[in-house]
Motif scaffolding. Structure first.
Motif, PDB file in Angstrom:
ATOM      1  N   GLY A  16      -9.983   2.049  13.424  1.00  0.00           N
ATOM      2  CA  GLY A  16      -8.842   1.756  12.557  1.00  0.00           C
ATOM      3  C   GLY A  16      -8.889   2.528  11.253  1.00  0.00           C
ATOM      4  O   GLY A  16      -7.857   2.994  10.758  1.00  0.00           O
ATOM      5  N   VAL A  17     -10.083   2.695  10.696  1.00  0.00           N
ATOM      6  CA  VAL A  17     -10.235   3.469   9.452  1.00  0.00           C
ATOM      7  C   VAL A  17      -9.840   4.920   9.693  1.00  0.00           C
ATOM      8  O   VAL A  17      -9.092   5.514   8.903  1.00  0.00           O
ATOM      9  N   LEU A  18     -10.325   5.501  10.783  1.00  0.00           N
ATOM     10  CA  LEU A  18      -9.999   6.903  11.069  1.00  0.00           C
ATOM     11  C   LEU A  18      -8.511   7.098  11.346  1.00  0.00           C
ATOM     12  O   LEU A  18      -7.900   8.043  10.837  1.00  0.00           O
ATOM     13  N   LEU A  19      -7.923   6.201  12.114  1.00  0.00           N
ATOM     14  CA  LEU A  19      -6.493   6.299  12.393  1.00  0.00           C
ATOM     15  C   LEU A  19      -5.676   6.091  11.112  1.00  0.00           C
ATOM     16  O   LEU A  19      -4.724   6.829  10.849  1.00  0.00           O
ATOM     17  N   SER A  20      -6.063   5.113  10.317  1.00  0.00           N
ATOM     18  CA  SER A  20      -5.368   4.869   9.054  1.00  0.00           C
ATOM     19  C   SER A  20      -5.513   6.048   8.101  1.00  0.00           C
ATOM     20  O   SER A  20      -4.580   6.369   7.356  1.00  0.00           O
TER      21      SER A  20
ATOM     22  N   ALA B  57       1.796  -1.939   1.241  1.00  0.00           N
ATOM     23  CA  ALA B  57       2.033  -0.945   0.191  1.00  0.00           C
ATOM     24  C   ALA B  57       1.461  -1.390  -1.152  1.00  0.00           C
ATOM     25  O   ALA B  57       0.839  -0.595  -1.863  1.00  0.00           O
ATOM     26  N   VAL B  58       1.649  -2.637  -1.517  1.00  0.00           N
ATOM     27  CA  VAL B  58       1.198  -3.118  -2.822  1.00  0.00           C
ATOM     28  C   VAL B  58      -0.335  -3.163  -2.922  1.00  0.00           C
ATOM     29  O   VAL B  58      -0.894  -2.643  -3.889  1.00  0.00           O
ATOM     30  N   PRO B  59      -1.053  -3.752  -1.962  1.00  0.00           N
ATOM     31  CA  PRO B  59      -2.515  -3.727  -2.077  1.00  0.00           C
ATOM     32  C   PRO B  59      -3.090  -2.314  -2.085  1.00  0.00           C
ATOM     33  O   PRO B  59      -4.069  -2.042  -2.798  1.00  0.00           O
TER      34      PRO B  59
ATOM     35  N   PRO C 299      -7.425   3.736   3.558  1.00  0.00           N
ATOM     36  CA  PRO C 299      -7.641   3.541   5.002  1.00  0.00           C
ATOM     37  C   PRO C 299      -8.562   2.366   5.326  1.00  0.00           C
ATOM     38  O   PRO C 299      -8.347   1.669   6.315  1.00  0.00           O
ATOM     39  N   PHE C 300      -9.551   2.106   4.480  1.00  0.00           N
ATOM     40  CA  PHE C 300     -10.451   0.970   4.714  1.00  0.00           C
ATOM     41  C   PHE C 300      -9.691  -0.348   4.561  1.00  0.00           C
ATOM     42  O   PHE C 300      -9.864  -1.268   5.354  1.00  0.00           O
ATOM     43  N   LEU C 301      -8.836  -0.419   3.541  1.00  0.00           N
ATOM     44  CA  LEU C 301      -8.023  -1.608   3.321  1.00  0.00           C
ATOM     45  C   LEU C 301      -7.033  -1.814   4.468  1.00  0.00           C
ATOM     46  O   LEU C 301      -6.902  -2.922   5.001  1.00  0.00           O
TER      47      LEU C 301
ATOM     48  N   GLY D 213      -1.657   0.341  -3.393  1.00  0.00           N
ATOM     49  CA  GLY D 213      -1.440   0.837  -4.749  1.00  0.00           C
ATOM     50  C   GLY D 213      -2.402   0.223  -5.746  1.00  0.00           C
ATOM     51  O   GLY D 213      -2.932   0.912  -6.624  1.00  0.00           O
ATOM     52  N   VAL D 214      -2.643  -1.068  -5.623  1.00  0.00           N
ATOM     53  CA  VAL D 214      -3.545  -1.759  -6.546  1.00  0.00           C
ATOM     54  C   VAL D 214      -4.974  -1.240  -6.397  1.00  0.00           C
ATOM     55  O   VAL D 214      -5.651  -0.944  -7.390  1.00  0.00           O
ATOM     56  N   VAL D 215      -5.436  -1.122  -5.160  1.00  0.00           N
ATOM     57  CA  VAL D 215      -6.805  -0.648  -4.930  1.00  0.00           C
ATOM     58  C   VAL D 215      -6.967   0.780  -5.445  1.00  0.00           C
ATOM     59  O   VAL D 215      -7.974   1.104  -6.101  1.00  0.00           O
ATOM     60  N   SER D 216      -6.002   1.631  -5.198  1.00  0.00           N
ATOM     61  CA  SER D 216      -6.081   3.011  -5.687  1.00  0.00           C
ATOM     62  C   SER D 216      -6.102   3.061  -7.205  1.00  0.00           C
ATOM     63  O   SER D 216      -6.873   3.827  -7.796  1.00  0.00           O
TER      64      SER D 216
END
Length: 149
Positions: free
Chosen positions: A37-41, A121-123, A18-20, A125-128
């Motif tokens: 935006g973080v909370l909504l995400s 989607a890709v960033p 969500p931060f990303l 996945g990478v961050v996770s």
């Protein structure tokens, strides 16, 4: 206690998404707009992130563990592949739904699953995957490294 780190890694790895997403999607970078935006995400992205982690991440972790893969680059590449796999599944479901005269993207039950693009989607996945790797294999101290050699 043996599996504590694995459980913690699976529980905490999706939390940066969500931060990303808020950083990428928020045009106005004011403090309050960013946190909105973080909370909504978080409401939109975390349920599907945990579902993808369960369906795709657990088998990927079993393969990585079986082959003793620990490299950061391998985890980052695996996260990118899993992000693209989520996107591919989303687009396949959309095509199937359109063939059955169901608007998958606009229906109220499924519109929040929209992956939007590979740029999101890709960033994610990478961050996770990097967070997962950081939790599952924490940095060893110098003393442990010296005693291992």
């Amino acid at each position: 206690m043996r599996y504590f780190r694995t459980i913690a890694a699976f529980a905490l790895a999706p939390l940066p998404i969500p931060f990303l997403l808020a950083f990428i999607l928020t045009a106005d970078l004011s403090f309050s707009r960013y946190w909105e935006g973080v909370l909504l995400s978080a409401l939109v992205s975390l349920p599907q992130a945990y579902l993808c982690e369960l369906l795709l991440g657990v088998p990927a972790w079993l393969v990585f563990r079986r082959h003793r893969i620990r490299e950061w680059s391998a985890f980052a590449a695996g996260g990118a592949v899993l992000g693209m796999a989520y996107l591919a599944v989303y687009y396949a479901a959309d095509l199937i739904a359109k063939a059955m005269a169901y608007d998958f993207v606009e229906h109220s039950f499924t519109r929040d699953l929209n992956a939007l693009s590979p740029l999101l989607a890709v960033p994610g996945g990478v961050v996770s995957a990097i967070v997962f790797r950081a939790i599952i294999f924490p940095r060893q101290s110098r003393k442990n490294l010296e005693s291992a050699t």
